[in-house]
Design a protein around this motif. Structure first.
Motif, PDB file in Angstrom:
ATOM      1  N   VAL A   1       0.817  -1.422  -0.120  1.00  0.00           N
ATOM      2  CA  VAL A   1      -0.128  -0.291  -0.331  1.00  0.00           C
ATOM      3  C   VAL A   1       1.209   1.059   0.055  1.00  0.00           C
ATOM      4  CG1 VAL A   1      -1.950  -0.684   1.016  1.00  0.00           C
ATOM      5  CG2 VAL A   1      -0.034  -0.173   1.992  1.00  0.00           C
ATOM      6  N   GLY A   2      -0.186   2.741  -0.792  1.00  0.00           N
ATOM      7  CA  GLY A   2       1.098   3.806  -0.374  1.00  0.00           C
ATOM      8  C   GLY A   2       0.772   4.703  -0.135  1.00  0.00           C
ATOM      9  N   TRP A   3       0.939   6.186  -0.366  1.00  0.00           N
ATOM     10  CA  TRP A   3       0.280   7.144  -0.130  1.00  0.00           C
ATOM     11  C   TRP A   3       1.122   7.504  -1.472  1.00  0.00           C
ATOM     12  CZ3 TRP A   3      -3.787   9.156   1.987  1.00  0.00           C
ATOM     13  CH2 TRP A   3      -3.976   8.262   3.418  1.00  0.00           C
ATOM     14  N   PHE A   4       0.294   8.747  -2.548  1.00  0.00           N
ATOM     15  CA  PHE A   4       0.375   9.256  -3.472  1.00  0.00           C
ATOM     16  C   PHE A   4       0.409  10.800  -3.350  1.00  0.00           C
ATOM     17  CE2 PHE A   4       2.990   5.656  -6.033  1.00  0.00           C
ATOM     18  CZ  PHE A   4       2.500   5.250  -5.240  1.00  0.00           C
ATOM     19  N   ARG A   5       0.834  11.912  -4.111  1.00  0.00           N
ATOM     20  CA  ARG A   5      -0.274  13.395  -4.300  1.00  0.00           C
ATOM     21  C   ARG A   5       0.068  13.827  -5.313  1.00  0.00           C
ATOM     22  NH1 ARG A   5       4.143  16.349  -0.460  1.00  0.00           N
ATOM     23  NH2 ARG A   5       5.882  16.288  -1.778  1.00  0.00           N
ATOM     24  N   GLN A   6      -0.687  14.316  -6.663  1.00  0.00           N
ATOM     25  CA  GLN A   6      -0.635  15.115  -6.939  1.00  0.00           C
ATOM     26  C   GLN A   6      -1.206  16.946  -6.776  1.00  0.00           C
ATOM     27  OE1 GLN A   6      -2.943  13.603 -10.358  1.00  0.00           O
ATOM     28  NE2 GLN A   6      -1.676  14.200 -11.894  1.00  0.00           N
ATOM     29  N   ALA A   7       0.156  17.752  -7.152  1.00  0.00           N
ATOM     30  CA  ALA A   7      -0.003  18.909  -7.534  1.00  0.00           C
ATOM     31  C   ALA A   7      -0.924  19.658  -8.771  1.00  0.00           C
ATOM     32  CB  ALA A   7       0.942  19.387  -6.642  1.00  0.00           C
ATOM     33  N   PRO A   8      -1.722  20.567  -8.647  1.00  0.00           N
ATOM     34  CA  PRO A   8      -1.590  21.006  -9.636  1.00  0.00           C
ATOM     35  C   PRO A   8      -0.807  21.395 -11.412  1.00  0.00           C
ATOM     36  CG  PRO A   8      -2.829  22.027  -8.429  1.00  0.00           C
ATOM     37  CD  PRO A   8      -1.919  21.415  -7.314  1.00  0.00           C
ATOM     38  N   GLY A   9      -0.906  20.590 -12.296  1.00  0.00           N
ATOM     39  CA  GLY A   9      -0.091  20.676 -13.207  1.00  0.00           C
ATOM     40  C   GLY A   9       1.492  19.776 -12.676  1.00  0.00           C
ATOM     41  N   LYS A  10       1.400  18.673 -11.316  1.00  0.00           N
ATOM     42  CA  LYS A  10       2.273  18.501 -11.703  1.00  0.00           C
ATOM     43  C   LYS A  10       2.519  16.914 -12.320  1.00  0.00           C
ATOM     44  CE  LYS A  10       5.028  21.251  -8.953  1.00  0.00           C
ATOM     45  NZ  LYS A  10       5.919  21.074  -7.388  1.00  0.00           N
ATOM     46  N   GLU A  11       2.834  15.666 -11.919  1.00  0.00           N
ATOM     47  CA  GLU A  11       2.636  14.886 -11.895  1.00  0.00           C
ATOM     48  C   GLU A  11       2.011  13.958 -10.447  1.00  0.00           C
ATOM     49  OE1 GLU A  11       5.285  13.418 -16.471  1.00  0.00           O
ATOM     50  OE2 GLU A  11       5.655  12.209 -14.313  1.00  0.00           O
TER      51      GLU A  11
ATOM     52  N   MET B   1       4.145   0.618   2.324  1.00  0.00           N
ATOM     53  CA  MET B   1       4.344  -0.268   3.302  1.00  0.00           C
ATOM     54  C   MET B   1       4.625  -2.135   2.386  1.00  0.00           C
ATOM     55  SD  MET B   1       2.577  -0.868   6.558  1.00  0.00           S
ATOM     56  CE  MET B   1       2.778   0.350   7.833  1.00  0.00           C
ATOM     57  N   ASN B   2       5.643  -2.034   2.560  1.00  0.00           N
ATOM     58  CA  ASN B   2       4.886  -3.825   2.169  1.00  0.00           C
ATOM     59  C   ASN B   2       4.511  -4.211   2.868  1.00  0.00           C
ATOM     60  OD1 ASN B   2       5.733  -6.481   1.592  1.00  0.00           O
ATOM     61  ND2 ASN B   2       7.965  -6.305   1.296  1.00  0.00           N
ATOM     62  N   SER B   3       3.081  -4.792   3.059  1.00  0.00           N
ATOM     63  CA  SER B   3       2.758  -5.346   3.934  1.00  0.00           C
ATOM     64  C   SER B   3       2.841  -6.754   4.548  1.00  0.00           C
ATOM     65  CB  SER B   3       0.826  -5.381   3.407  1.00  0.00           C
ATOM     66  OG  SER B   3      -0.015  -3.996   3.042  1.00  0.00           O
ATOM     67  N   ARG B   4       3.577  -7.777   3.903  1.00  0.00           N
ATOM     68  CA  ARG B   4       3.754  -8.491   4.083  1.00  0.00           C
ATOM     69  C   ARG B   4       5.180  -8.474   5.839  1.00  0.00           C
ATOM     70  NH1 ARG B   4       2.006 -12.906   1.895  1.00  0.00           N
ATOM     71  NH2 ARG B   4       0.855 -12.985  -0.007  1.00  0.00           N
ATOM     72  N   ASP B   5       5.721  -7.592   5.492  1.00  0.00           N
ATOM     73  CA  ASP B   5       7.124  -7.746   7.431  1.00  0.00           C
ATOM     74  C   ASP B   5       6.860  -5.889   7.108  1.00  0.00           C
ATOM     75  OD1 ASP B   5       9.661  -7.171   4.273  1.00  0.00           O
ATOM     76  OD2 ASP B   5       8.060  -5.528   4.811  1.00  0.00           O
ATOM     77  N   GLY B   6       5.979  -4.702   6.616  1.00  0.00           N
ATOM     78  CA  GLY B   6       6.048  -4.235   7.739  1.00  0.00           C
ATOM     79  C   GLY B   6       7.011  -2.827   6.805  1.00  0.00           C
ATOM     80  N   SER B   7       8.051  -3.500   6.053  1.00  0.00           N
ATOM     81  CA  SER B   7       9.077  -2.636   5.628  1.00  0.00           C
ATOM     82  C   SER B   7       7.802  -0.831   4.943  1.00  0.00           C
ATOM     83  CB  SER B   7      10.047  -3.032   5.187  1.00  0.00           C
ATOM     84  OG  SER B   7       9.043  -3.629   3.534  1.00  0.00           O
ATOM     85  N   THR B   8       9.214   0.256   5.554  1.00  0.00           N
ATOM     86  CA  THR B   8       8.566   1.244   4.914  1.00  0.00           C
ATOM     87  C   THR B   8       9.061   1.786   4.157  1.00  0.00           C
ATOM     88  OG1 THR B   8       8.862   2.347   6.561  1.00  0.00           O
ATOM     89  CG2 THR B   8       6.448   1.916   6.835  1.00  0.00           C
ATOM     90  N   TYR B   9       8.582   3.182   3.085  1.00  0.00           N
ATOM     91  CA  TYR B   9       9.277   3.886   2.315  1.00  0.00           C
ATOM     92  C   TYR B   9       9.313   5.374   1.841  1.00  0.00           C
ATOM     93  CZ  TYR B   9      10.531  -1.478   0.976  1.00  0.00           C
ATOM     94  OH  TYR B   9      10.853  -2.743   0.857  1.00  0.00           O
ATOM     95  N   TYR B  10       9.900   6.204   2.048  1.00  0.00           N
ATOM     96  CA  TYR B  10       9.098   7.539   1.592  1.00  0.00           C
ATOM     97  C   TYR B  10      10.470   8.105   0.786  1.00  0.00           C
ATOM     98  CZ  TYR B  10       8.082   6.539   6.375  1.00  0.00           C
ATOM     99  OH  TYR B  10       7.583   6.141   7.395  1.00  0.00           O
ATOM    100  N   ALA B  11       9.805   8.917  -0.095  1.00  0.00           N
ATOM    101  CA  ALA B  11      10.391   9.720  -0.882  1.00  0.00           C
ATOM    102  C   ALA B  11      11.504  10.826   0.019  1.00  0.00           C
ATOM    103  CB  ALA B  11       9.389  10.899  -2.231  1.00  0.00           C
ATOM    104  N   ASP B  12      12.457  10.815  -0.987  1.00  0.00           N
ATOM    105  CA  ASP B  12      13.146  12.207  -0.446  1.00  0.00           C
ATOM    106  C   ASP B  12      12.399  13.451   0.214  1.00  0.00           C
ATOM    107  OD1 ASP B  12      16.290  11.238  -1.923  1.00  0.00           O
ATOM    108  OD2 ASP B  12      15.693  10.305  -0.977  1.00  0.00           O
TER     109      ASP B  12
END
Length: 125
Positions: A33-43, A50-61
């Motif tokens: 599962v993940g969180w995403f965002r989109q600002a006007p005029g941007k991708e 989060m990898n639900s199986r082991d709970g590992s998490t990842y973040y954009a810089d």
């Protein structure tokens, strides 16, 4: 699979906000599962996952150290705690789930199959 975001709103720079994503079934037990965002005029930008199986998490810089992804399986809810918010964090925020992906591309929106409707976050003084 259904996902419904809530918790968006208008906040001032430096403040915090917590987004919630109610998910159906056993998504949080098995699906990345993940969180995403989109600002006007941007991708659309992947900001956390989060990898639900082991709970590992990842973040954009862009959000590392300020945002935290978490889950409560008993409530079938995914969270995104956002702190030290900046005007550039203003966007529509989406939660998403994937039927299967590579960890190498876990922050890529192309890897996700199911999406919520989005919730607006505005950071402004």
């Amino acid at each position: 699979v259904q996902l419904v975001e809530s918790g968006g709103g208008l906040v001032q720079p430096g403040e915090s906000l917590r987004l919630s994503c109610a998910v159906s079934g056993d998504v949080l037990d098995y699906y990345p599962v993940g969180w995403f965002r989109q600002a006007p005029g941007k991708e659309r930008e992947g900001i956390s996952a989060m990898n639900s199986r082991d709970g590992s998490t990842y973040y954009a810089d862009s959000v590392k150290g300020r945002f935290t992804i978490s889950r409560d399986n008993s409530k079938r809810t995914l969270y995104l705690q956002m702190s030290s918010l900046k005007p550039e964090d203003t966007a529509v925020y989406y939660c998403a789930a994937s039927a299967g992906l590579s960890i190498a591309t876990i922050l890529s929106s192309d890897e996700y199959d199911y999406w919520g409707q989005g919730t607006q976050v505005t950071v402004s003084s």
